[in-house]
Design a protein around this motif. Structure first.
Motif, mmCIF file in Angstrom:
data_model
loop_
_atom_site.group_PDB
_atom_site.id
_atom_site.type_symbol
_atom_site.label_atom_id
_atom_site.label_comp_id
_atom_site.label_asym_id
_atom_site.label_seq_id
_atom_site.Cartn_x
_atom_site.Cartn_y
_atom_site.Cartn_z
ATOM 1 N N SER A 399 35.077 3.668 17.630
ATOM 2 C CA SER A 399 35.905 3.381 18.790
ATOM 3 C C SER A 399 35.113 3.633 20.074
ATOM 4 C CB SER A 399 37.170 4.237 18.772
ATOM 5 O OG SER A 399 38.023 3.855 17.713
ATOM 6 N N ASP A 400 35.478 2.925 21.145
ATOM 7 C CA ASP A 400 34.667 3.012 22.362
ATOM 8 C C ASP A 400 34.709 4.392 23.011
ATOM 9 O OD1 ASP A 400 37.314 2.657 23.146
ATOM 10 O OD2 ASP A 400 36.912 0.992 24.518
ATOM 11 N N GLY A 401 35.886 5.018 23.053
ATOM 12 C CA GLY A 401 35.968 6.331 23.687
ATOM 13 C C GLY A 401 35.101 7.365 23.010
ATOM 14 N N SER A 402 35.148 7.438 21.686
ATOM 15 C CA SER A 402 34.360 8.436 20.964
ATOM 16 C C SER A 402 32.874 8.100 20.973
ATOM 17 C CB SER A 402 34.864 8.576 19.527
ATOM 18 O OG SER A 402 34.968 7.333 18.884
ATOM 19 N N ALA A 403 32.534 6.814 21.021
ATOM 20 C CA ALA A 403 31.120 6.422 21.045
ATOM 21 C C ALA A 403 30.424 6.921 22.299
ATOM 22 C CB ALA A 403 30.990 4.909 20.937
ATOM 23 N N LEU A 404 31.179 7.057 23.389
ATOM 24 C CA LEU A 404 30.568 7.458 24.655
ATOM 25 C C LEU A 404 30.092 8.905 24.640
ATOM 26 C CD1 LEU A 404 33.058 5.660 27.028
ATOM 27 C CD2 LEU A 404 30.621 5.170 26.810
ATOM 28 N N TYR A 405 30.561 9.704 23.686
ATOM 29 C CA TYR A 405 30.134 11.099 23.614
ATOM 30 C C TYR A 405 28.669 11.217 23.199
ATOM 31 C CZ TYR A 405 34.873 13.029 24.081
ATOM 32 O OH TYR A 405 36.112 13.400 24.541
ATOM 33 N N THR A 406 28.201 10.309 22.365
ATOM 34 C CA THR A 406 26.822 10.396 21.851
ATOM 35 C C THR A 406 26.147 9.021 21.884
ATOM 36 O OG1 THR A 406 27.836 10.299 19.646
ATOM 37 C CG2 THR A 406 27.071 12.461 20.396
ATOM 38 N N THR A 407 26.358 8.298 22.973
ATOM 39 C CA THR A 407 25.754 6.960 23.098
ATOM 40 C C THR A 407 24.234 7.009 23.017
ATOM 41 O OG1 THR A 407 27.566 6.488 24.623
ATOM 42 C CG2 THR A 407 25.836 4.847 24.475
ATOM 43 N N GLN A 408 23.649 8.180 23.370
ATOM 44 C CA GLN A 408 22.184 8.303 23.322
ATOM 45 C C GLN A 408 21.627 8.011 21.937
ATOM 46 O OE1 GLN A 408 24.384 10.679 24.110
ATOM 47 N NE2 GLN A 408 23.758 11.889 25.882
ATOM 48 N N ALA A 409 22.470 8.088 20.898
ATOM 49 C CA ALA A 409 22.004 7.794 19.540
ATOM 50 C C ALA A 409 21.463 6.378 19.429
ATOM 51 C CB ALA A 409 23.135 8.006 18.528
#
Length: 502
Positions: A399-409
């Motif tokens: 999901s987009d909201g949770s992806a933003l927590y570790t987008t650096q991956a």
């Protein structure tokens, strides 16, 4: 390396430079740079779940460890062996309370076992011991090493070759006791499977037990690693919301858990029980640290349930290629297009639950879920899984909201050329929070609640974000566009991102 550590997910700092140099001096350990510590710890979790052996993280002092604690919490809940090496100030500098000083051991103790190197002579033995801790306890283990001790040669202890720890076997008496309970309960029984019971062998046995007794079988709500498809029984996940889980278990005189914890509501709600099983129904076939797979096999034998098994029926539903994307359509498209032996890292309910259900009749694959509820696991976990199994395609259903927590991956996926296809469910909101607001009686959102649960002002462009990290990206708004983009990404290999407009 002789102790089983083959990969180090690192975000080092000044106090870890000796370890960085050692990675060049001692061959055999692959160093993977993460741009945030929570990427490193989540990747180590995903790696260990698939590889069946610990990964190592290299973190900078207390603040670096603190940045990685969320995914270490998830790893603890998954019973995943992860070894953290955390640098500390030089021993002679510790009395001066430098700006980055903190109680590293207290932070580390919240997620697992902790050891501290007290002298140069201890570094070899303590390093071997911390790896053994992770292996034996099936959990997170942290070693704190002052910078000046890191330069010591570890000549005082010989590494022990890594061997997976055998899980304790469930006694014959307990097997027979549960068998007796299931015989008496018949259809008024439920089996909840978790841990290593969600192997292919364990699930086949669970399916035989369910078919023989008439019991209903579920997977635990958030399994660390679950095999799916390829003719396995359809063990759907126990519902997340407590009212639905209570309803699913309400008929049961016996709820037998195998490799799972007792089902408990994720959060406390007024007038809703925290414990989800009917009173007096819970029985433990196998605890989470025990060999649930063998316990299920032994239980099937005790019941003489070696014949027909409940089996998932492959879906033959056709999907309108022009249909606008919803969570259900995404689940069905991904399930239909899934490559054999794929690994799917699921974080987010919008598409995750529909996919898990739809993929029961798909080709054999492995699913990883967010075990501890700390957000930001999905992308790093997919990265670690891809490094652990480079010949297996990996899909991150996110999901987009949770992806933003570790987008650096995404950057590390590009750098390592990891074979990961990231599917972003872009509804531009914290949808789960909106659901929770509705559940609490707030049918209409005020302007503050609307603003705190919306991600559309400004609107994020995931394709541009991915391109900035070096990952090719596409956008899909219909089932047909998703099918085309997913097919191309899987065929091309390497990292890709697909923004799914929901």
């Amino acid at each position: 390396m002789r102790s089983g550590i083959e990969v180090c997910f690192a975000n080092p700092g000044t106090t870890e430079m000796a370890f960085v140099a050692a990675l060049d001096e001692v061959p055999g350990v692959r160093a993977v740079l993460g741009l945030h510590e929570n990427v490193c710890t989540g990747a180590a979790d995903g790696y260990a779940r698939i590889a069946g052996r610990p990964a190592m993280t290299l973190l900078h002092l207390g603040p670096g460890l603190a940045n990685g604690l969320a995914n270490l919490h998830n790893a603890r809940r998954a019973n995943t062996p992860v070894v953290n090496i955390v640098g500390e100030h030089a021993s002679w500098h510790l009395p001066y309370d430098a700006p980055l000083s903190s109680d590293i051991a207290a932070l580390a103790a919240t997620v697992g076992t902790t050891r501290t190197v007290r002298s140069r002579a201890d570094i070899g033995a303590e390093t071997i011991a911390v790896i053994a801790d992770a292996r034996i306890h099936l959990g997170v283990s942290t070693l704190i090493v002052p910078a000046d001790y890191q330069y010591a040669r570890a000549t005082d202890a010989e590494p022990v070759p890594y061997e997976a720890t055998a899980r304790p076997v469930v006694s014959a008496d307990r097997i027979e006791a549960v068998a007796r309970q299931l015989r008496e309960a018949g259809r008024r029984a439920t089996i909840v499977v978790g841990g290593n019971g969600l192997s292919r062998r364990g699930q086949r046995a669970a399916g035989q037990i369910a078919a023989h007794t008439g019991a209903v079988a579920y997977s635990e709500t958030f399994p660390a690693t679950a095999e799916r498809g390829g003719g396995l029984p359809d063990l759907d996940r126990l519902p997340y919301f407590p009212e639905r889980a209570i309803s699913a278990l309400a008929h049961s005189d016996v709820v037998a858990v195998a490799g799972a914890e007792e089902p408990v509501a994720y959060f406390g709600y007024e007038n809703v029980p925290s414990l989800l099983c009917p009173a007096g129904s819970l029985t433990h076939l196998a605890r989470p640290h025990e060999d649930a797979e063998q316990a299920l096999v032994d239980l099937a034998l005790a019941l003489a349930a070696d014949g027909a098994s409940m089996t998932a029926i492959p879906s033959k539903e056709t999907i309108d290629s022009g249909a606008k994307l919803t969570g259900d359509f995404v689940g069905k498209v991904v399930a239909a297009r899934l490559p054999e032996n794929a690994i799917v890292s699921v974080e987010g309910g919008t598409c995750g639950y529909p996919f898990y259900t739809a993929a029961a009749g798909s080709v054999p694959h492995t699913v990883l879920t967010n075990t501890g509820g700390a957000i930001g696991q999905g992308l790093p976990c997919a990265l670690g899984a891809a490094i652990a199994a480079p010949t297996r395609p990996v899909i991150a259903l996110q999901s987009d909201g949770s992806a933003l927590y570790t987008t650096q991956a995404l950057w590390t996926m590009a750098r390592e050329d990891a074979d990961v296809v990231v599917l972003i469910a872009a509804n531009h909101s914290y949808n789960v929070l909106r659901t929770e607001l509705s559940r609490s009686g707030n049918a209409e959102f005020g302007p503050q609640a609307e603003r705190l649960t919306s991600l559309d002002d400004p609107l994020m462009d995931w394709t541009a974000l991915a391109a900035g990290f070096g990952v090719p990206a596409y956008r899909a708004g219909t089932a047909g566009e998703l099918d085309t983009a997913l097919s191309k990404a899987l065929a091309d290999g390497g990292p890709h991102l697909i923004e799914m407009s929901l």
